[in-house]
Design a protein around this motif. Structure first.
Motif, PDB file in Angstrom:
ATOM      1  N   LEU A  44      -9.689  -6.673   2.015  1.00  0.00           N
ATOM      2  CA  LEU A  44      -9.269  -5.700   3.075  1.00  0.00           C
ATOM      3  C   LEU A  44      -9.306  -4.341   2.904  1.00  0.00           C
ATOM      4  CD1 LEU A  44      -6.800  -8.127   4.862  1.00  0.00           C
ATOM      5  CD2 LEU A  44      -9.450  -8.300   5.182  1.00  0.00           C
ATOM      6  N   HIS A  45      -9.448  -3.581   1.901  1.00  0.00           N
ATOM      7  CA  HIS A  45      -8.739  -2.384   1.581  1.00  0.00           C
ATOM      8  C   HIS A  45      -9.470  -1.242   2.637  1.00  0.00           C
ATOM      9  CE1 HIS A  45     -12.795  -2.369  -0.900  1.00  0.00           C
ATOM     10  NE2 HIS A  45     -12.470  -1.028  -0.676  1.00  0.00           N
ATOM     11  N   ASP A  46     -10.804  -1.689   2.960  1.00  0.00           N
ATOM     12  CA  ASP A  46     -11.426  -0.502   3.834  1.00  0.00           C
ATOM     13  C   ASP A  46     -11.521  -1.183   5.150  1.00  0.00           C
ATOM     14  OD1 ASP A  46     -11.830   1.344   2.418  1.00  0.00           O
ATOM     15  OD2 ASP A  46     -13.798   1.145   1.556  1.00  0.00           O
ATOM     16  N   ILE A  47     -10.743  -2.259   5.544  1.00  0.00           N
ATOM     17  CA  ILE A  47     -11.133  -2.650   6.837  1.00  0.00           C
ATOM     18  C   ILE A  47     -10.869  -1.606   8.062  1.00  0.00           C
ATOM     19  CG2 ILE A  47      -8.642  -3.468   7.358  1.00  0.00           C
ATOM     20  CD1 ILE A  47     -11.964  -5.549   8.125  1.00  0.00           C
TER      21      ILE A  47
ATOM     22  N   PHE B 191      -4.276  -2.231  11.197  1.00  0.00           N
ATOM     23  CA  PHE B 191      -4.889  -3.491  11.796  1.00  0.00           C
ATOM     24  C   PHE B 191      -4.347  -4.698  10.905  1.00  0.00           C
ATOM     25  CE2 PHE B 191      -8.461  -6.347  11.159  1.00  0.00           C
ATOM     26  CZ  PHE B 191      -8.812  -6.659  12.466  1.00  0.00           C
ATOM     27  N   ALA B 192      -4.338  -4.410   9.710  1.00  0.00           N
ATOM     28  CA  ALA B 192      -3.686  -5.501   8.580  1.00  0.00           C
ATOM     29  C   ALA B 192      -2.471  -6.140   9.151  1.00  0.00           C
ATOM     30  CB  ALA B 192      -3.766  -4.979   7.047  1.00  0.00           C
ATOM     31  N   THR B 193      -1.508  -5.031   9.558  1.00  0.00           N
ATOM     32  CA  THR B 193      -0.090  -5.512  10.000  1.00  0.00           C
ATOM     33  C   THR B 193      -0.132  -6.616  10.981  1.00  0.00           C
ATOM     34  OG1 THR B 193       0.514  -3.286   9.452  1.00  0.00           O
ATOM     35  CG2 THR B 193       1.907  -4.691  10.473  1.00  0.00           C
ATOM     36  N   THR B 194      -1.246  -6.854  11.836  1.00  0.00           N
ATOM     37  CA  THR B 194      -1.414  -7.598  12.843  1.00  0.00           C
ATOM     38  C   THR B 194      -1.545  -9.060  12.066  1.00  0.00           C
ATOM     39  OG1 THR B 194      -3.793  -7.494  13.425  1.00  0.00           O
ATOM     40  CG2 THR B 194      -2.302  -6.152  14.579  1.00  0.00           C
ATOM     41  N   LEU B 195      -1.813  -9.107  10.890  1.00  0.00           N
ATOM     42  CA  LEU B 195      -2.220 -10.312  10.054  1.00  0.00           C
ATOM     43  C   LEU B 195      -0.618 -10.721   9.477  1.00  0.00           C
ATOM     44  CD1 LEU B 195      -5.456  -9.738   8.357  1.00  0.00           C
ATOM     45  CD2 LEU B 195      -5.026 -11.170  10.109  1.00  0.00           C
ATOM     46  N   ALA B 196       0.078 -11.371  10.308  1.00  0.00           N
ATOM     47  CA  ALA B 196       1.512 -11.398  10.023  1.00  0.00           C
ATOM     48  C   ALA B 196       1.792 -12.172   8.690  1.00  0.00           C
ATOM     49  CB  ALA B 196       2.167 -12.261  10.872  1.00  0.00           C
TER      50      ALA B 196
ATOM     51  N   PRO C 275       0.836 -10.643   2.512  1.00  0.00           N
ATOM     52  CA  PRO C 275       1.965 -10.385   1.849  1.00  0.00           C
ATOM     53  C   PRO C 275       2.115  -8.905   1.796  1.00  0.00           C
ATOM     54  CG  PRO C 275       0.470 -11.644   0.369  1.00  0.00           C
ATOM     55  CD  PRO C 275      -0.190 -11.192   1.645  1.00  0.00           C
ATOM     56  N   ASP C 276       3.438  -8.200   1.413  1.00  0.00           N
ATOM     57  CA  ASP C 276       3.490  -6.500   1.604  1.00  0.00           C
ATOM     58  C   ASP C 276       2.552  -6.337   0.331  1.00  0.00           C
ATOM     59  OD1 ASP C 276       5.354  -6.749   3.382  1.00  0.00           O
ATOM     60  OD2 ASP C 276       7.174  -6.748   2.046  1.00  0.00           O
ATOM     61  N   ALA C 277       2.495  -7.000  -0.773  1.00  0.00           N
ATOM     62  CA  ALA C 277       1.611  -6.310  -1.882  1.00  0.00           C
ATOM     63  C   ALA C 277       0.141  -6.223  -1.530  1.00  0.00           C
ATOM     64  CB  ALA C 277       1.843  -7.025  -2.959  1.00  0.00           C
ATOM     65  N   SER C 278      -0.257  -6.984  -0.372  1.00  0.00           N
ATOM     66  CA  SER C 278      -1.478  -6.910  -0.023  1.00  0.00           C
ATOM     67  C   SER C 278      -1.701  -5.675   0.834  1.00  0.00           C
ATOM     68  CB  SER C 278      -2.149  -7.996   0.775  1.00  0.00           C
ATOM     69  OG  SER C 278      -1.870  -9.102   0.072  1.00  0.00           O
TER      70      SER C 278
ATOM     71  N   ALA D 296      -0.077  -3.160   1.007  1.00  0.00           N
ATOM     72  CA  ALA D 296       0.297  -1.856  -0.142  1.00  0.00           C
ATOM     73  C   ALA D 296      -0.933  -1.406  -0.673  1.00  0.00           C
ATOM     74  CB  ALA D 296       1.314  -2.225  -1.076  1.00  0.00           C
ATOM     75  N   VAL D 297      -1.723  -2.244  -1.053  1.00  0.00           N
ATOM     76  CA  VAL D 297      -3.132  -2.016  -1.440  1.00  0.00           C
ATOM     77  C   VAL D 297      -3.896  -1.321  -0.163  1.00  0.00           C
ATOM     78  CG1 VAL D 297      -5.292  -2.972  -2.298  1.00  0.00           C
ATOM     79  CG2 VAL D 297      -3.141  -3.678  -3.172  1.00  0.00           C
ATOM     80  N   ILE D 298      -3.826  -1.671   0.690  1.00  0.00           N
ATOM     81  CA  ILE D 298      -4.689  -1.216   1.868  1.00  0.00           C
ATOM     82  C   ILE D 298      -4.116   0.165   2.376  1.00  0.00           C
ATOM     83  CG2 ILE D 298      -5.302  -1.326   4.406  1.00  0.00           C
ATOM     84  CD1 ILE D 298      -4.794  -4.726   3.908  1.00  0.00           C
ATOM     85  N   ALA D 299      -2.854   0.348   2.213  1.00  0.00           N
ATOM     86  CA  ALA D 299      -2.322   1.482   2.601  1.00  0.00           C
ATOM     87  C   ALA D 299      -2.086   2.738   1.792  1.00  0.00           C
ATOM     88  CB  ALA D 299      -0.682   1.171   3.266  1.00  0.00           C
ATOM     89  N   GLN D 300      -2.522   2.324   0.417  1.00  0.00           N
ATOM     90  CA  GLN D 300      -2.121   3.572  -0.668  1.00  0.00           C
ATOM     91  C   GLN D 300      -3.377   3.504  -1.570  1.00  0.00           C
ATOM     92  OE1 GLN D 300       1.388   1.930  -2.721  1.00  0.00           O
ATOM     93  NE2 GLN D 300       2.777   1.745  -0.694  1.00  0.00           N
ATOM     94  N   HIS D 301      -4.458   2.906  -1.405  1.00  0.00           N
ATOM     95  CA  HIS D 301      -5.491   2.958  -2.363  1.00  0.00           C
ATOM     96  C   HIS D 301      -5.983   4.075  -2.571  1.00  0.00           C
ATOM     97  CE1 HIS D 301      -8.227   1.987   1.132  1.00  0.00           C
ATOM     98  NE2 HIS D 301      -9.228   2.298   0.472  1.00  0.00           N
TER      99      HIS D 301
END
Lengths: 382, 382
Positions: free
Chosen positions: B249-252, B286-291, B294-297, B299-304
């Motif tokens: 999901l990194h570039d979603i 967007f990813a936050t709506t996927l409740a 995990p936080d670690a996922s 973080a990859v999306i937010a910080q890559h």
């Protein structure tokens, strides 16, 4: 679950026969069988009732109920399964309807209890305060905890006369309580997984709306309409799920349509229109990569622009050739487009949109479904 | 699982004591406990070994194994769990390594068998042809079927001396076989659900590639690199899963970037660059709506796009502030971009891309991770 008048004679204890006629191994086999069935059950009630019945036939208890915390606040524990006789008191009726408040002494004690607690006479302990008034005389209560050790449920069993719980009864109650805990943990894990799967598929549908502000909310609105149709048409849970997934993903192929076509303000020319129509085939081929999608979901994606009279696209299917799900969904999709504002048109009033839908019965839409759809929309708007 | 020399004296039968010292209810409780644990186990081995051990201690059998059809063709049944002693013959070693062919007589008989079959002496029946040569004298075999009644597994137990299976042994074997069947059915259902969840999340990531032909295969390639890094760094299964989902999901957030920016041939101007950088925040939200993510996922999306020296975007985090997953993923993402052709650049040769990655150790990338990454890529390319 029946109710009991505390003034009536209690025949259950007289009928209780702790010496089962079966051999120990046969008895063990029957318990194992029940436990295994419970552990594999698709839902709580179906899994618990047989073991609860076995609990009643193996102990002096006349009734048993499993309570579970409801909602995030967990202020109340609701009855999730019950077997045998319940006291026919007003207090018990209130608990059946509204649940057991989390601050009753028994639930507070269970929060700290490592295993089941037994009360031969509920008068004798402050833990069971309030149960006398319910019409209960002796009680057993087991905590049901999640993997972090937090209390989320309680298994209770009771008699209407004071009763000293025997070693064997305590053992059996402990086994049943352990089964309840294992089953509820498994079902919660499954529910968590199902919810995750559901929100992933919905997110896939919503991804499109992020590109196209005009269609914001379209996916959820057409899904809601389709589910109401499914309810009216008495779909099974499996059929409903397939329709819902199809609704989430129906326009997923628009991901492949360029902004210049998808977001164009004004009518599309012939070439652009071909590109736009391509979203159905693109979506079908994309959805096929989701190997778990039922055929009925794929059919919604592939056929939601087909028309009853054969004038739709891309396949030109007609009548019953078009899957039921796609015929239902076409109604929901077109209606929502009519009542929504678009770059090239105003939002229609619901009554005008319904009139158009009715005018298209037998042409664009399945004539048998149109009246059902009108009822669903009138209920929603009314 | 140990091996057995058929010429050595068989001490197991002498030690076998069918009269367990525990009371029938205690024995039942212990069996129930094992069954419940098995039914709730996260994997087959962990669930089956304790009940298989209980089977050995409650019967004359010296060894037991569960075989399951592998692959769609199901030409071979592989050992999935085993306990006790296995014959130390060459035939048995071959079965342990390669599985039991689906066309051996016993498996063909089991395909039609409604329940367990017992052979006191494997010489005496054509069903058990081949087992004498394995070093087995008596055998019990139970079919394990799916919900459609198709055979997909077999539970076997054996002795090294002929043995007449008693009523109690048959009962116990039947119970254990039922537990194996229930557990495998549950685990298969869960596996099916997990695979569906996995492919939905991957599809969500791939949806983007449908818009941008240039990035075809990027999601799968960076995910594969990230998983190799996770293996090298001894990630737990949970940590690996979180990294994999983050990679999908990194570039979603690029879903929300217009074609004019996303697909532009040539360098972006300052405004366009701001729009492009916005994909990180859009993706996070967007990813936050996927409740369930995990936080670690997240973080990859937010910080890559953060950099070790603090010069990245959008937050300007640096060093260990950036999550480990995002630091790993940044390496994979940049490397794949370098070795891929883009509208504005040629594909770099792997050795040049690796040299650039190494030059950026301590600047763009975590210097401790760079050597690990170089090893992973060299293994892959070599």
């Amino acid at each position: 679950m029946t109710t009991h008048d505390p003034s009536a004679p209690d025949v259950h204890e007289a009928a209780f026969n702790p010496a089962a006629p079966a051999s120990p191994l046969e008895r063990a086999r029957s318990l194992l069988h029940l436990t295994r069935q419970a552990m594999a059950a698709p839902d709580l009630q179906g899994g618990l009732l047989p073991v609860m019945e076995a609990l009643l036939s193996g102990t002096a208890a006349v009734g048993t109920a499993y309570f579970e915390a409801s909602g995030d606040q967990a202020l109340v524990y609701q009855v999730r399964a019950a077997a045998g006789e319940m006291p026919s008191t007003a207090g018990m009726a209130a608990i059946a309807a509204h649940g057991l408040p989390a601050n009753v002494p028994l639930l507070r004690v269970l929060q700290e209890a490592p295993e089941a607690l037994f009360y031969g006479d509920v008068h004798a302990s402050p833990d069971t305060q309030g149960f006398v008034e319910l019409g209960v005389a002796s009680l057993a209560a087991a905590p049901v905890q999640d993997t972090q050790g937090e209390l989320f449920g309680a298994l209770l069993m009771h008699t209407f006369r004071p009763h000293a719980w025997t070693h064997d009864e305590r053992q059996l109650f402990g086994m049943v309580a352990d089964t309840v805990a294992s089953l509820t943990c498994r079902l919660r894990a499954e529910e968590h997984m199902r919810a995750a799967q559901e929100s992933s598929l919905r997110a896939l549908g919503l991804a499109l709306e992020a590109r196209d502000g005009e269609s914001l909310g379209h996916t959820d609105r057409v899904t809601a309409l389709a589910l109401k149709m499914a309810g009216r048409l008495a779909f099974t849970p499996q059929e409903t799920c397939a329709l819902r997934w199809g609704a989430y993903l129906h326009d997923i192929g628009k991901i492949a349509v360029p902004d210049a076509v998808l977001l164009k303000r004004g009518p599309l020319d012939a070439d652009e229109w071909e590109v736009m129509k391509g979203h159905v085939v693109a979506g079908s081929s994309f959805a096929t990569t989701l190997a778990f999608l039922p055929d009925a979901s794929l059919a919604v994606i592939a056929q939601h622009h087909e028309r009853w009279d054969g004038s739709g696209y891309p396949w030109g299917m007609s009548g019953d050739e078009i899957s039921l799900g796609a015929r239902i969904f076409a109604l929901c999709d077109v209606y929502d487009a009519l009542v929504s504002e678009r770059p090239y048109k105003e939002a229609w009033r619901p009554e005008d949109a319904l009139a158009e839908v009715q005018a298209q019965a037998g042409r664009q839409f399945d004539p048998a479904l149109v009246p059902v759809f009108v009822t669903v929309v009138n209920e929603q708007e009314g």
